[in-house]
Motif scaffolding. Structure first.
Motif, short mmCIF file in Angstrom:
data_model
loop_
_atom_site.label_atom_id
_atom_site.label_comp_id
_atom_site.label_asym_id
_atom_site.label_seq_id
_atom_site.Cartn_x
_atom_site.Cartn_y
_atom_site.Cartn_z
N VAL A 176 0.63 -1.09 0.06
CA VAL A 176 -0.06 -0.13 0.13
C VAL A 176 0.92 1.09 0.08
O VAL A 176 1.95 1.25 0.51
CB VAL A 176 -1.07 -0.06 1.38
CG1 VAL A 176 -0.20 0.11 2.58
CG2 VAL A 176 -2.06 1.24 0.92
N ARG A 177 0.37 2.14 -0.77
CA ARG A 177 1.10 3.74 -0.85
C ARG A 177 0.16 4.61 -0.15
O ARG A 177 -0.96 4.61 -0.38
CB ARG A 177 1.94 3.90 -2.03
CG ARG A 177 2.72 2.75 -2.32
CD ARG A 177 3.24 2.63 -3.71
NE ARG A 177 2.57 2.91 -4.65
CZ ARG A 177 2.17 1.75 -5.47
NH1 ARG A 177 2.49 0.37 -5.23
NH2 ARG A 177 1.76 1.74 -6.76
N GLY A 178 0.88 5.76 0.10
CA GLY A 178 0.26 6.93 0.68
C GLY A 178 1.10 8.32 0.58
O GLY A 178 2.34 8.07 0.95
N VAL A 179 0.26 9.34 0.43
CA VAL A 179 1.19 10.65 0.44
C VAL A 179 0.17 11.82 0.99
O VAL A 179 -1.08 11.64 0.70
CB VAL A 179 1.67 10.97 -0.90
CG1 VAL A 179 0.77 11.30 -1.72
CG2 VAL A 179 2.71 12.08 -0.74
N VAL A 180 0.84 12.60 1.74
CA VAL A 180 -0.19 13.80 2.37
C VAL A 180 0.15 15.02 1.31
O VAL A 180 1.32 15.07 1.30
CB VAL A 180 0.51 14.08 3.75
CG1 VAL A 180 -0.15 15.55 4.21
CG2 VAL A 180 0.27 12.94 4.74
N ALA A 196 -4.21 12.69 3.59
CA ALA A 196 -3.16 11.77 3.28
C ALA A 196 -3.93 10.75 2.19
O ALA A 196 -4.97 10.14 2.51
CB ALA A 196 -2.97 10.81 4.62
N ARG A 197 -3.48 10.85 1.18
CA ARG A 197 -4.04 9.99 0.22
C ARG A 197 -3.45 8.47 -0.28
O ARG A 197 -2.32 8.42 -0.11
CB ARG A 197 -3.98 10.70 -1.27
CG ARG A 197 -4.62 12.01 -1.27
CD ARG A 197 -4.75 12.63 -2.61
NE ARG A 197 -5.18 14.02 -2.40
CZ ARG A 197 -6.39 14.41 -2.45
NH1 ARG A 197 -7.25 13.39 -2.45
NH2 ARG A 197 -6.90 15.77 -2.40
N ILE A 198 -4.37 7.71 0.15
CA ILE A 198 -3.80 6.28 0.27
C ILE A 198 -4.32 5.63 -0.94
O ILE A 198 -5.34 5.82 -1.56
CB ILE A 198 -4.54 5.63 1.56
CG1 ILE A 198 -3.95 6.45 2.70
CG2 ILE A 198 -4.31 4.00 1.57
CD1 ILE A 198 -4.89 5.77 4.12
N ALA A 258 -1.80 0.04 9.10
CA ALA A 258 -0.55 0.16 9.23
C ALA A 258 -0.17 1.54 8.39
O ALA A 258 0.73 2.32 8.88
CB ALA A 258 0.22 -0.90 8.67
N ILE A 259 -0.59 1.77 7.12
CA ILE A 259 -0.43 2.97 6.44
C ILE A 259 -1.01 4.02 7.27
O ILE A 259 -0.43 5.22 7.37
CB ILE A 259 -0.80 2.65 5.01
CG1 ILE A 259 -0.27 3.99 4.10
CG2 ILE A 259 -2.36 2.85 4.90
CD1 ILE A 259 1.15 3.88 3.82
N GLU A 260 -2.01 3.94 7.93
CA GLU A 260 -2.72 5.19 8.53
C GLU A 260 -1.71 5.22 9.85
O GLU A 260 -1.37 6.39 10.23
CB GLU A 260 -4.15 4.72 9.22
CG GLU A 260 -5.08 4.68 8.09
CD GLU A 260 -6.52 4.63 8.69
OE1 GLU A 260 -6.70 3.91 9.95
OE2 GLU A 260 -7.45 3.90 7.77
N GLY A 261 -1.22 4.12 10.45
CA GLY A 261 -0.46 4.45 11.52
C GLY A 261 0.96 5.12 11.04
O GLY A 261 1.58 5.87 11.89
N SER A 262 1.64 4.85 9.84
CA SER A 262 2.77 5.39 9.26
C SER A 262 2.58 6.86 9.23
O SER A 262 3.60 7.68 9.31
CB SER A 262 3.08 4.82 8.07
OG SER A 262 2.34 5.33 7.00
N PHE A 263 1.46 7.45 9.27
CA PHE A 263 1.15 8.80 9.32
C PHE A 263 1.00 9.58 10.58
O PHE A 263 0.95 10.81 10.73
CB PHE A 263 -0.10 9.33 8.51
CG PHE A 263 0.04 9.13 6.87
CD1 PHE A 263 0.75 9.93 6.15
CD2 PHE A 263 -0.65 8.11 6.09
CE1 PHE A 263 1.04 9.87 4.75
CE2 PHE A 263 -0.22 7.70 4.99
CZ PHE A 263 0.39 8.62 4.16
#
Length: 167
Positions: free
Chosen positions: A70-74, A80-82, A103-108
């Motif tokens: 999964v990927r994401g960027v703010v 935060a676009r996942i 996990a990706i939410e947590g990484s933010f």
């Protein structure tokens, strides 16, 4: 299976494995909508490496094999676009997609700019919609993008669900 799945940050060295998995995983979406020109199927390796470097990217491994990502960027507005949450077809329906989304939410969590999470999927992608709703996402927009495809955008505020627990 005997081995447990581990989730960790993706690196440029993972890009080729992610791209191959992405191509495999998006075949069912392309078939569902009758469109094999969707961006995940046409993305280049260089574009993927750039995407990994630009934001957060995670992989799930079973042993040494990348089985999910999964990927994401703010963005500048604090969203935060996942995107491109993918799970190998043989690993689906075991909770791995939900674990990756958490996990990706947590990484933010350490990124104060992240005010909300947003993702999108096609209107006929029932499994995706079910997962996102179960994680607290609600539809905020839908946009027809061509014959037979309407993209549904879902969103939730930061500070809910797994994000709140890790912040």
């Amino acid at each position: 299976m005997g081995m447990s799945v581990t989730i960790s940050a993706a690196s440029a060295q993972d890009a080729e494995h992610i791209l191959k998995l992405q191509y495999l995983c998006y075949q069912s979406e392309a078939e569902l909508y009758g469109d094999y020109t969707i961006e995940p199927l046409t993305q280049t390796l260089d574009d993927l490496k750039e995407e990994i470097a630009r934001g957060h990217a995670l992989v799930a491994r079973l042993g040494g094999e990348v089985v999910a990502s999964v990927r994401g960027v703010v963005d500048a507005q604090g969203t935060a676009r996942i995107g491109k949450l993918i799970v190998h077809p043989r690993m689906r329906h075991h909770g791995l997609g939900g674990r990756l989304l958490d996990a990706i939410e947590g990484s933010f969590a350490g990124d104060e700019a992240a005010k909300r999470f947003q993702l999108f999927t096609g209107h006929r992608s029932e499994g995706n919609l079910r997962l996102y709703r179960s994680k607290g996402y609600a539809p905020v927009a839908s946009e027809p993008t061509g014959p037979g495809l309407t993209l549904v955008t879902l969103e939730k505020e930061a500070g809910t669900g797994a994000f709140a627990a890790s912040a």
